[in-house]
Design an enzyme around this catalytic site. Structure first.
Site, PDB file in Angstrom:
ATOM      1  N   GLY B  41       0.835  -1.202   0.000  1.00  0.00           N
ATOM      2  CA  GLY B  41       0.000   0.000   0.000  1.00  0.00           C
ATOM      3  C   GLY B  41       0.863   1.242   0.000  1.00  0.00           C
ATOM      4  O   GLY B  41       1.846   1.336   0.746  1.00  0.00           O
ATOM      5  N   GLY B  43      -0.699   4.496  -0.054  1.00  0.00           N
ATOM      6  CA  GLY B  43      -1.516   5.658   0.272  1.00  0.00           C
ATOM      7  C   GLY B  43      -0.761   6.490   1.293  1.00  0.00           C
ATOM      8  O   GLY B  43       0.450   6.346   1.451  1.00  0.00           O
ATOM      9  N   LEU B  44      -1.476   7.341   2.008  1.00  0.00           N
ATOM     10  CA  LEU B  44      -0.790   8.181   2.993  1.00  0.00           C
ATOM     11  C   LEU B  44      -0.020   7.332   3.984  1.00  0.00           C
ATOM     12  O   LEU B  44       1.135   7.608   4.295  1.00  0.00           O
ATOM     13  CB  LEU B  44      -1.807   9.033   3.739  1.00  0.00           C
ATOM     14  N   GLY B  46       1.002   4.075   3.810  1.00  0.00           N
ATOM     15  CA  GLY B  46       2.069   3.245   3.251  1.00  0.00           C
ATOM     16  C   GLY B  46       3.242   4.051   2.714  1.00  0.00           C
ATOM     17  O   GLY B  46       4.405   3.715   2.968  1.00  0.00           O
ATOM     18  N   ARG B 331     -22.430  13.467  11.333  1.00  0.00           N
ATOM     19  CA  ARG B 331     -22.643  12.651  10.135  1.00  0.00           C
ATOM     20  C   ARG B 331     -23.675  11.542  10.327  1.00  0.00           C
ATOM     21  O   ARG B 331     -24.554  11.362   9.500  1.00  0.00           O
ATOM     22  CB  ARG B 331     -21.326  12.005   9.714  1.00  0.00           C
ATOM     23  N   HIS B 401     -18.713   5.516   3.306  1.00  0.00           N
ATOM     24  CA  HIS B 401     -17.620   6.445   3.072  1.00  0.00           C
ATOM     25  C   HIS B 401     -16.311   5.985   3.697  1.00  0.00           C
ATOM     26  O   HIS B 401     -15.245   6.117   3.115  1.00  0.00           O
ATOM     27  CB  HIS B 401     -18.038   7.790   3.670  1.00  0.00           C
ATOM     28  N   LEU B 441      -6.759  11.365   7.521  1.00  0.00           N
ATOM     29  CA  LEU B 441      -5.480  11.756   6.922  1.00  0.00           C
ATOM     30  C   LEU B 441      -4.445  11.874   8.029  1.00  0.00           C
ATOM     31  O   LEU B 441      -3.302  11.426   7.898  1.00  0.00           O
ATOM     32  CB  LEU B 441      -5.641  13.080   6.177  1.00  0.00           C
TER      33      LEU B 441
HETATM   34  C1  FAD Z   1     -14.138  10.912  -1.050  1.00  0.00           C
HETATM   35  C2  FAD Z   1     -13.377  10.848   0.239  1.00  0.00           C
HETATM   36  C3  FAD Z   1     -13.000  12.001   0.898  1.00  0.00           C
HETATM   37  C4  FAD Z   1     -12.280  11.931   2.094  1.00  0.00           C
HETATM   38  N1  FAD Z   1     -11.934  13.109   2.718  1.00  0.00           N
HETATM   39  C5  FAD Z   1     -11.217  13.053   3.864  1.00  0.00           C
HETATM   40  C6  FAD Z   1     -10.805  14.258   4.513  1.00  0.00           C
HETATM   41  O1  FAD Z   1     -11.109  15.372   4.062  1.00  0.00           O
HETATM   42  N2  FAD Z   1     -10.075  14.163   5.632  1.00  0.00           N
HETATM   43  C7  FAD Z   1      -9.718  12.955   6.156  1.00  0.00           C
HETATM   44  O2  FAD Z   1      -9.022  12.948   7.171  1.00  0.00           O
HETATM   45  N3  FAD Z   1     -10.081  11.809   5.555  1.00  0.00           N
HETATM   46  C8  FAD Z   1     -10.819  11.818   4.434  1.00  0.00           C
HETATM   47  N4  FAD Z   1     -11.192  10.635   3.826  1.00  0.00           N
HETATM   48  C9  FAD Z   1     -10.693   9.370   4.343  1.00  0.00           C
HETATM   49  C10 FAD Z   1      -9.246   9.161   3.916  1.00  0.00           C
HETATM   50  O3  FAD Z   1      -9.060   9.639   2.614  1.00  0.00           O
HETATM   51  C11 FAD Z   1      -8.809   7.694   3.928  1.00  0.00           C
HETATM   52  O4  FAD Z   1      -9.232   7.086   5.086  1.00  0.00           O
HETATM   53  C12 FAD Z   1      -7.300   7.586   3.881  1.00  0.00           C
HETATM   54  O5  FAD Z   1      -6.790   8.328   2.816  1.00  0.00           O
HETATM   55  C13 FAD Z   1      -6.831   6.152   3.787  1.00  0.00           C
HETATM   56  O6  FAD Z   1      -5.435   6.114   3.596  1.00  0.00           O
HETATM   57  P1  FAD Z   1      -4.624   4.762   3.625  1.00  0.00           P
HETATM   58  O7  FAD Z   1      -3.206   5.121   3.400  1.00  0.00           O
HETATM   59  O8  FAD Z   1      -4.952   4.016   4.846  1.00  0.00           O
HETATM   60  O9  FAD Z   1      -5.199   3.895   2.408  1.00  0.00           O
HETATM   61  P2  FAD Z   1      -5.391   4.190   0.831  1.00  0.00           P
HETATM   62  O10 FAD Z   1      -5.096   5.579   0.462  1.00  0.00           O
HETATM   63  O11 FAD Z   1      -6.714   3.624   0.494  1.00  0.00           O
HETATM   64  O12 FAD Z   1      -4.261   3.332   0.160  1.00  0.00           O
HETATM   65  C14 FAD Z   1      -4.329   1.953   0.030  1.00  0.00           C
HETATM   66  C15 FAD Z   1      -3.110   1.492  -0.717  1.00  0.00           C
HETATM   67  O13 FAD Z   1      -3.023   0.086  -0.625  1.00  0.00           O
HETATM   68  C16 FAD Z   1      -2.827  -0.481  -1.888  1.00  0.00           C
HETATM   69  N5  FAD Z   1      -3.411  -1.826  -1.825  1.00  0.00           N
HETATM   70  C17 FAD Z   1      -4.597  -2.197  -1.300  1.00  0.00           C
HETATM   71  N6  FAD Z   1      -4.757  -3.526  -1.389  1.00  0.00           N
HETATM   72  C18 FAD Z   1      -3.645  -3.999  -1.974  1.00  0.00           C
HETATM   73  C19 FAD Z   1      -3.223  -5.300  -2.348  1.00  0.00           C
HETATM   74  N7  FAD Z   1      -3.964  -6.376  -2.124  1.00  0.00           N
HETATM   75  N8  FAD Z   1      -2.018  -5.424  -2.961  1.00  0.00           N
HETATM   76  C20 FAD Z   1      -1.237  -4.338  -3.216  1.00  0.00           C
HETATM   77  N9  FAD Z   1      -1.597  -3.094  -2.869  1.00  0.00           N
HETATM   78  C21 FAD Z   1      -2.782  -2.936  -2.262  1.00  0.00           C
HETATM   79  C22 FAD Z   1      -3.443   0.477  -2.856  1.00  0.00           C
HETATM   80  O14 FAD Z   1      -2.863   0.323  -4.121  1.00  0.00           O
HETATM   81  C23 FAD Z   1      -3.092   1.806  -2.204  1.00  0.00           C
HETATM   82  O15 FAD Z   1      -1.788   2.155  -2.576  1.00  0.00           O
HETATM   83  C24 FAD Z   1     -11.934  10.695   2.633  1.00  0.00           C
HETATM   84  C25 FAD Z   1     -12.310   9.529   1.988  1.00  0.00           C
HETATM   85  C26 FAD Z   1     -13.060   9.593   0.820  1.00  0.00           C
HETATM   86  C27 FAD Z   1     -13.543   8.318   0.206  1.00  0.00           C
END
Ligand code: FAD
Ligand code: SF4
Ligand code: FES
Lengths: 254, 636
Positions: B41, B43-44, B46, B331, B401, B441
């Site tokens: 992963g 995302g933020l 990872g 919410r 969401h 985030l």
């Molecule tokens: C529309 C929307 C708006 C939002 N706005 C806000 C906000 O304003 N403020 C706030 O704090 N939060 C907000 N959130 C929530 C927030 O964006 C997410 O909770 C957060 O970004 C998740 O980050 P993460 O790094 O955990 O995962 P993600 O960003 O979902 O990253 C997941 C990563 O894992 C990888 N991955 C997943 N499964 C596998 C696999 N099996 N094999 C290889 N790679 C894999 C993907 O490729 C990706 O790189 C919002 C969410 C949405 C849907």
């Protein structure tokens, strides 16, 4: 909402894999004008799968115009006929009953086709690895308000930082140049105080890899700006050219 | 409790993290390069983890199924990120952010984790600014803040409506720097499909290349999952199309406990469904509720255009039911109230939507003022719906969401499986039963930049530098099992597509394990999901082959996991005989329809151990509230 469905003829680029010959295939679809363009392709794929046929490979993720994953050339235009949106934001109400729509991948030497409408844009990442960062480690940085930044400077940096890395600029350019994409990142850092220490080295490194990856050169036709879904300005290209020239003139240790 | 040790350090809440950092084991800088860490992963959570660990000297292998790290779902977050900087001098503090988050989570999170989150929140902002993240600024050049999601202080930092994008690009840039230096090896378009466990410890993963179809084995001294949430179990959600539960779920099947799967957040202001072909839902920023008024007709199935419905026939139900918070009610309350109106047949034209009306705000402040504040959002609405919200009220409806539940982790963010760490939305840790706006985030970046770089050392310090080779029998076995699963999926030849199955499951989840749940509905959901699981293999059709791109096959594998997760969500919801945060059980509400918690019996984290498909053992981690006193939320 909920106007009558429209019937369309799609001419879609089908190509089984990276090194095989592709061609356009015709499909007839009926779709609600409230559907998005990609939802139309979803529905087409669902019916192809039901018939046991290979669905059209295309990529998308956020479907909100922010991740840069989607990107199709629609009737000759990257991201389609509506300015300043990505393919995923295009809706079928922009088309008329009976229209024929040509759908192709983003074509460029640096973006080889993987399958159908899917291309490999890893070359963009390679440019970023070369210099798309400020060299700070985690921790040990000053308080965020230590360095004030003029509001309009921050806004200009933001305008450049808004690039979604979709590659439409490359697809739109007759030389397949990546100048708009690269200059957007160079500009963001060049404008901000945080980017100053590495300003000249960064631009040299990024331009070097950009050239190596097979992107063409810029001949100032500005087709990139016209097709960019985020309105990234060609001013960034001038800024990058300036930085690049200066970087050639100054030695690293000056 | 014997099975679950949260390892929360002793001492006063404000000293736990400092003490812990001092007491955990360290690995000296020269030895760090002897350890390999897999981060799944980007995302933020990872990206920030991979970059920070590589800076420390570890060898990092980072995996994403996306074509680039920059595409992760985090990119889509709009609103902002919280931090306790108190730049506005409005009385914010680490303690207040801690307090608000515990209370917002409806007293179902671990106090010590939340306090740490609040402590490191300030470092995150410093870090991002140093990376060149262009946050919004005031005329004097200092950082601007706004208040968000019902908070009484202005602590949200933002970058226009694209905060997630700018933060992710910041973390991606830190990651890129390490890739350039050769300290991170980047694997794109690789989907993790299995976790490898040897001698009870996580020691590698199996991946499938989404461009070539190749199945590969990767080993490491520790595995970090930062793979996001499971909101797409509902098919329609605000999550990106490719978000899925597979990484977390396959780890769960290998022994990692899944916690609180029933805690899901439904966002009140999304665009309603336009028809059967709808592929995902779009969020409209909550900030709209500052000036928009939510209403429906007082009459059922009222087919009149909104402009033809006179004032005295409109029901501004949030203002009526919650006079002090009105349109800004939290919410979960706003979402449920919309559903009640719709269930009562009073949605827009009898359908699933309610109005969000700016008429009064436009009359009061003038159209230019509204344009200035919400111009982008209004444009986005018009692009999608073809209607002009300055003239016609917006139509909105709640949508799934965010998922608060996830893999269980201790204070070190390690799961019950040694060597497996879980960060970001994929873990269950900080938001309890409800997440506050702008806190996801913050949590993702806290976990990645400021927690895991320390806590992983505590585990690795006692691990030998020898790697389990990928020709070890366990790796070979897992690899062949994945090849078998692929073959089995491709051998199906039923009548229904994968998406049809997913949509059907999504409907069950939305109707019975969605915004409001009850015992009968949950039991039905469990039966219906079981039936679907049985019929899946006979009735699904997965076209194409194992080699090259096969997007249908990708989705099929994910739906297999959703069909198991869906049942666990329903079971968890059924087991939790109370209403808290995003989990609303109709049987447990006050006379006024407010959520009724049962602190006597449910002040715990549920952690489910996988025995077999459809068979779990339920464990509990008791929660203690020493600093924030248990109290009922009230927004009346
Ligand atoms: C529309 C929307 C708006 C939002 N706005 C806000 C906000 O304003 N403020 C706030 O704090 N939060 C907000 N959130 C929530 C927030 O964006 C997410 O909770 C957060 O970004 C998740 O980050 P993460 O790094 O955990 O995962 P993600 O960003 O979902 O990253 C997941 C990563 O894992 C990888 N991955 C997943 N499964 C596998 C696999 N099996 N094999 C290889 N790679 C894999 C993907 O490729 C990706 O790189 C919002 C969410 C949405 C849907
Ligand atoms: S500059 Fe514009 S067109 Fe080019 S990659 Fe960035 S957003 Fe896409
Ligand atoms: S799918 Fe993300 S920009 Fe189009």
């Amino acid at each position: 909402m909920s106007a009558a469905n429209i019937n369309l003829k799609l001419k879609i680029w089908r190509q089984e894999g990276p090194n095989v010959v592709g061609n356009f295939t015709d499909y007839d679809v009926e779709v609600s004008p409230d559907s998005s363009f990609l939802e139309m392709l979803d529905e087409l794929n669902n019916s192809l799968e039901k018939e046991g046929k290979d669905p059209v490979a295309f990529e998308s993720d956020c479907r909100e115009g922010i991740c840069g994953t989607c990107g199709l050339v629609i009737n000759g235009q990257p991201h389609g006929p509506v300015p300043k949106i990505a393919t995923c934001q295009l809706h079928m109400r922009n088309f008329n009953n009976g229209d024929t729509i040509w759908i192709e991948p983003f074509r460029a030497k640096a973006f080889p086709i993987i399958k159908d409408l899917m291309v490999d844009r890893a070359a963009f990442d390679d440019v970023m690895y070369a210099g798309g960062f400020v060299s700070v480690n985690t921790g040990g940085v000053p308080d965020a308000n230590e360095i004030p930044i003029q509001k309009d400077v921050a806004a200009e940096a933001f305008d450049a930082a808004a690039c979604i890395g979709c590659g439409a600029c490359v697809a739109a350019c007759k030389n397949a140049s990546a100048m708009l994409f690269v200059s957007a990142k160079v500009s963001q850092f060049s404008l901000l105080p945080q980017g100053q220490p590495e300003k000249y080295e960064r631009v040299q490194q990024m331009v070097k890899v950009m050239d190596e990856k097979g992107f063409g050169s810029c001949t100032n036709t500005y087709a990139c700006e016209a097709e960019c879904p985020k309105g990234i300005s060609v001013k960034n290209i001038s800024r990058m050219n300036r930085d690049y020239l200066v970087s050639k003139a100054v030695s690293k240790t000056v | 409790m014997a099975v679950l040790n949260s390892k929360v350090p002793d001492g006063h809440i404000s000293e736990k993290w400092t003490n812990h950092k001092f007491s955990i084991k360290l690995i000296n800088p020269a030895n760090k390069r002897k350890y390999d860490i897999i981060v799944v992963g980007t995302g933020l959570a990872g990206s920030s983890a991979a970059a920070s660990l590589a800076e420390l000297g570890y060898n990092v292998k980072a995996f994403t199924f996306h074509d680039s790290a920059r595409r992760a779902h985090s990119i889509a977050a709009q609103g902002g990120i919280n931090a306790a900087k108190n730049y506005q001098n409005d009385g914010d503090s680490v303690y207040r952010l801690f307090y608000d988050t515990v209370k917002g989570g409806d007293f179902r999170s671990r106090e010590a984790n939340v306090h740490r989150l609040a402590e490191v929140s300030n470092n995150i902002i410093d870090q991002c600014v140093a990376q060149g993240v262009p946050f919004a600024r005031e005329y004097g050049g200092l950082l601007d803040n706004r208040s968000f999601g019902g908070a009484q202080v202005s602590r949200t930092f933002y970058a226009r409506g694209q905060t997630g994008q700018q933060l992710l690009l910041g973390a991606y840039s830190a990651l890129n720097r390490q890739v350039g230096k050769g300290k991170v090896k980047m694997y794109t378009r690789k989907e993790m499909v299995e976790l490898v466990v040897v001698n009870g410890k996580a020691c590698g993963i199996i991946t499938r290349d989404l461009a070539t179809g190749e199945v590969e084995k990767h080993s490491a001294h520790a595995v970090i999952l930062a793979t996001g949430g499971y909101g797409n179990v509902y098919f329609l959600s605000t999550n990106a199309m490719n978000c899925n539960v597979t990484a977390a779920w396959r780890a769960h099947r290998k022994g990692a406990f899944f916690s609180n799967p029933c805690y899901t957040q439904i966002h009140p202001t999304c665009l309603p469904v336009h028809g059967e072909g709808q592929s995902k839902l779009t969020l409209m920023s909550e900030s709209l509720r500052n000036d928009g008024r939510v209403w429906v007709s007082k009459k059922k199935a009222d087919m009149r255009a909104p402009g033809d419905i006179p004032e005295d026939e409109r029901d501004y139900y949030l203002e009526r039911k919650y006079p002090s918070f009105g349109n800004l009610s939290p919410r979960d309350i706003s979402s449920r109230s919309a559903k009640e109106a719709v269930d009562d047949g009073r949605g827009v034209k009898g359908g699933e939507a309610v109005y969000l009306d700016f008429r009064d705000a436009i009359n009061r402040l003038g159209q230019p003022a509204i344009e200035e504040k919400y111009g982008n959002l209004f444009e986005m609405y018009e692009t999608i719906t073809g209607e002009n919200p300055y003239k016609v009220p917006m139509m909105i409806y709640p949508a799934p969401h965010y998922t608060m539940g996830g893999l269980w982790v201790d204070y070190n963010l390690m799961s019950n499986l040694p060597g497996l760490f879980v960060l970001g939305e994929a873990n269950f840790s900080d938001h309890g039963a409800n997440r506050l706006g702008a806190s996801a985030l913050m949590q993702g970046l806290a976990d990645g930049y400021f927690v895991i770089p320390y806590t992983i050392g505590d585990y690795l310090a006692s691990e030998k530098p020898e790697l389990i080779p990928t020709d070890h029998e366990q790796f070979v076995k897992e690899e062949s099992e994945i090849n078998d699963l692929v073959k089995r999926l491709l051998a199906t030849n039923g009548e229904h597509t994968v998406d049809e199955f997913h949509k059907k499951l999504g409907r069950i989840m939305w109707n019975k394990v969605g915004m409001a749940r009850n015992e009968a509905g949950l039991k039905e959901a469990i039966e219906e999901i079981k039936e679907m699981r049985d019929s899946f293999w006979d009735e699904v059709k997965v076209v194409g082959g194992a080699e090259g791109v096969n997007q249908t096959l990708e989705r099929a594998g994910r739906v297999v996991d959703y069909l198991e997760l869906g049942e666990l969500m329903a079971r968890d919801a059924l087991e939790r005989n109370e209403s808290c945060g995003g989990h609303f059980r109709e049987e447990y509400q006050t006379n006024e329809g407010e959520a009724l918690r049962d602190d006597q019996n449910y002040t715990h984290v549920s952690a489910w151990e996988f025995n077999d498909v459809g068979d779990w053992t339920h464990h509990k981690e008791d929660l203690n509230f020493e600093y924030v006193k248990l109290a009922t939320r009230s927004y009346k």
